[in-house]
Design a protein around this motif. Structure first.
Motif, mmCIF file in Angstrom:
data_model
loop_
_atom_site.group_PDB
_atom_site.id
_atom_site.type_symbol
_atom_site.label_atom_id
_atom_site.label_comp_id
_atom_site.label_asym_id
_atom_site.label_seq_id
_atom_site.Cartn_x
_atom_site.Cartn_y
_atom_site.Cartn_z
ATOM 1 N N ILE A 1 -4.981 4.960 4.465
ATOM 2 C CA ILE A 1 -5.267 4.838 3.135
ATOM 3 C C ILE A 1 -6.644 4.632 2.740
ATOM 4 C CG2 ILE A 1 -4.716 4.146 0.648
ATOM 5 C CD1 ILE A 1 -1.811 3.412 1.706
ATOM 6 N N SER B 1 -1.950 3.309 -2.380
ATOM 7 C CA SER B 1 -1.436 2.019 -2.256
ATOM 8 C C SER B 1 0.071 1.963 -2.613
ATOM 9 C CB SER B 1 -2.253 0.937 -2.376
ATOM 10 O OG SER B 1 -3.386 0.920 -2.044
ATOM 11 N N THR C 1 0.724 6.598 11.916
ATOM 12 C CA THR C 1 -0.074 5.887 11.197
ATOM 13 C C THR C 1 -0.400 6.411 9.719
ATOM 14 O OG1 THR C 1 -1.310 4.922 12.940
ATOM 15 C CG2 THR C 1 -2.347 4.601 10.971
ATOM 16 N N ILE C 2 -0.391 5.697 8.722
ATOM 17 C CA ILE C 2 -0.701 6.315 7.316
ATOM 18 C C ILE C 2 -1.955 5.658 7.045
ATOM 19 C CG2 ILE C 2 -0.207 6.409 4.946
ATOM 20 C CD1 ILE C 2 2.586 6.636 5.430
ATOM 21 N N ALA D 1 2.592 3.537 -0.502
ATOM 22 C CA ALA D 1 2.921 2.912 0.725
ATOM 23 C C ALA D 1 3.575 1.583 0.544
ATOM 24 C CB ALA D 1 1.513 2.430 1.392
ATOM 25 N N ILE E 1 0.837 1.162 8.552
ATOM 26 C CA ILE E 1 0.058 1.565 7.318
ATOM 27 C C ILE E 1 -1.074 0.767 7.164
ATOM 28 C CG2 ILE E 1 0.140 1.728 4.891
ATOM 29 C CD1 ILE E 1 3.313 1.922 5.201
ATOM 30 N N ILE F 1 2.198 -3.203 7.951
ATOM 31 C CA ILE F 1 0.973 -2.906 7.078
ATOM 32 C C ILE F 1 -0.174 -3.750 7.231
ATOM 33 C CG2 ILE F 1 1.896 -4.444 5.147
ATOM 34 C CD1 ILE F 1 0.807 -2.007 3.262
ATOM 35 N N ASP G 1 -4.116 0.348 4.979
ATOM 36 C CA ASP G 1 -4.597 0.380 3.509
ATOM 37 C C ASP G 1 -5.845 -0.447 3.142
ATOM 38 O OD1 ASP G 1 -4.773 0.308 0.775
ATOM 39 O OD2 ASP G 1 -3.250 -1.169 0.217
ATOM 40 N N VAL H 1 8.220 -1.126 10.891
ATOM 41 C CA VAL H 1 6.985 -0.780 10.047
ATOM 42 C C VAL H 1 5.897 -1.785 9.593
ATOM 43 C CG1 VAL H 1 8.307 -0.650 7.679
ATOM 44 C CG2 VAL H 1 6.057 0.483 7.895
#
Length: 333
Positions: A212, A49, A209-210, A52, A178, A95, A180, A93
């Protein structure tokens, strides 16, 4: 800078607490191409985290970036002021935070919170923002969207709140999303629905896309590449097939062995990773996983191994993988 949407190079980030310096990230490098899904996996406290949040400029005192470079969509994040970061946050961006139960403001309606981002980053008026918010709720699979916009977060289920969070994140059609731990605190049926939704949205919008997570099952069907983190370092990275079918780092192997396998005998015991996570106030000199590794050697405790290229985009930092380097370093010690 390379032609990557996200390019993090040798990032070092610490939290300077009264007890001492907590080295949360220690020489982390990763990249994400446009339209790609990168999974970052590892146990709690590994730095997923923080990586990110640092990309979004969300690290506050006592946290401080002390080394490396972070690039996103042509922006050099290190050199951007907070005023400049606000222009790309939620716009270029977005999240989805870990807990949908607490990420929404309980005193504002769902519609108010979704419309806020639309009004802030676009030229839409209030009526147009309301129409866009209705569209977004329909897009993420929420029934009766007009009614839901008037409701408060406590009136929605956990799965619906997570869908609202996704709708908020998509409000300005960002280049990077992102996620998370997007399935935290949700039951397995809703988890599957949220992951399916993320996959559909990625295909529809083509956004990177990330993802986590500490759950390998979450990344298996949705990610193009995976980076495995442990104690503030990326210990292995590669394609999803590389990580699942050709794991090379002992930590990655341990994670896979600790996941139930439906093809195994019903009496097969799980093999947990023994030992305790690293004390980040006093990290080991060598490989951070060495104290818990069943194949640990003397050199592992003294010197951090370099990355070994295993073909394609598969890299791993383990002394067991490079006999020549290992023997040379053993002679020097």
């Amino acid at each position: 800078m390379n032609d990557y949407l996200v390019d993090i190079q040798n990032e070092k980030l610490s939290f300077f607490t009264p007890a001492g310096e907590v080295k949360a990230l220690n020489d982390v490098s990763l990249f994400v191409r446009e339209g790609e899904v990168l999974g970052i996996v590892g146990e709690s406290g590994s730095g997923k985290s923080v990586t990110a949040y640092s990309l979004m400029g969300l690290i506050e005192s006592p946290g401080r970036l002390i080394g490396g470079d972070l690039y996103f969509n042509g922006h050099h994040i290190n050199e951007m002021k907070e005023r400049e970061m606000r222009k790309i946050r939620g716009n270029e961006v977005s999240i989805i935070f870990q807990d949908p139960m607490t990420s929404l403001n309980p005193v504002f309606t769902v519609g108010n919170q979704i419309m806020e981002a639309i009004l802030l980053h676009t030229g839409k008026n209030k009526k147009q923002a309301h129409e866009r918010a209705t569209e977004l709720l329909q897009l993420v699979g929420i029934n009766e969207p007009v009614k839901r916009l008037k409701q408060y977060p406590h009136e929605l289920s956990g799965g619906m709140r997570q869908r609202v969070m996704i709708a908020m994140a998509l409000a300005c059609e960002p280049k990077l999303l992102i996620a998370d731990e997007p399935t935290t605190a949700l039951d397995v049926t809703i988890q599957a629905q949220i992951l399916e939704l993320l996959a559909e949205l990625k295909t529809k919008f083509g956004m990177a896309t990330i993802l986590i997570t500490h759950d390998l099952g979450v990344v298996a069907g949705i990610c193009d590449r995976i980076s495995v983190m442990y104690a503030g370092k990326i210990v292995e990275s590669g394609t999803t097939d590389d990580i699942f079918y050709r794991p090379s780092h002992e930590y990655t192997k341990g994670l896979l062995l600790s996941v139930p396998n439906l093809n195994e005998d019903e009496h097969q015991k799980l093999m947990p990773i023994e030992g305790q996570p690293v004390d980040m106030l006093n990290p080991p000199l060598g490989c951070p996983f060495a104290p818990r590794c069943r194949s640990c050697m003397k050199i592992c405790l003294k010197t951090m191994p370099e990355y070994t290229h295993l073909g394609g985009e598969h890299y791993s930092a383990c002394w067991l993988l490079d006999k020549v380097k290992f023997e040379n370093r053993e002679e020097q010690l």
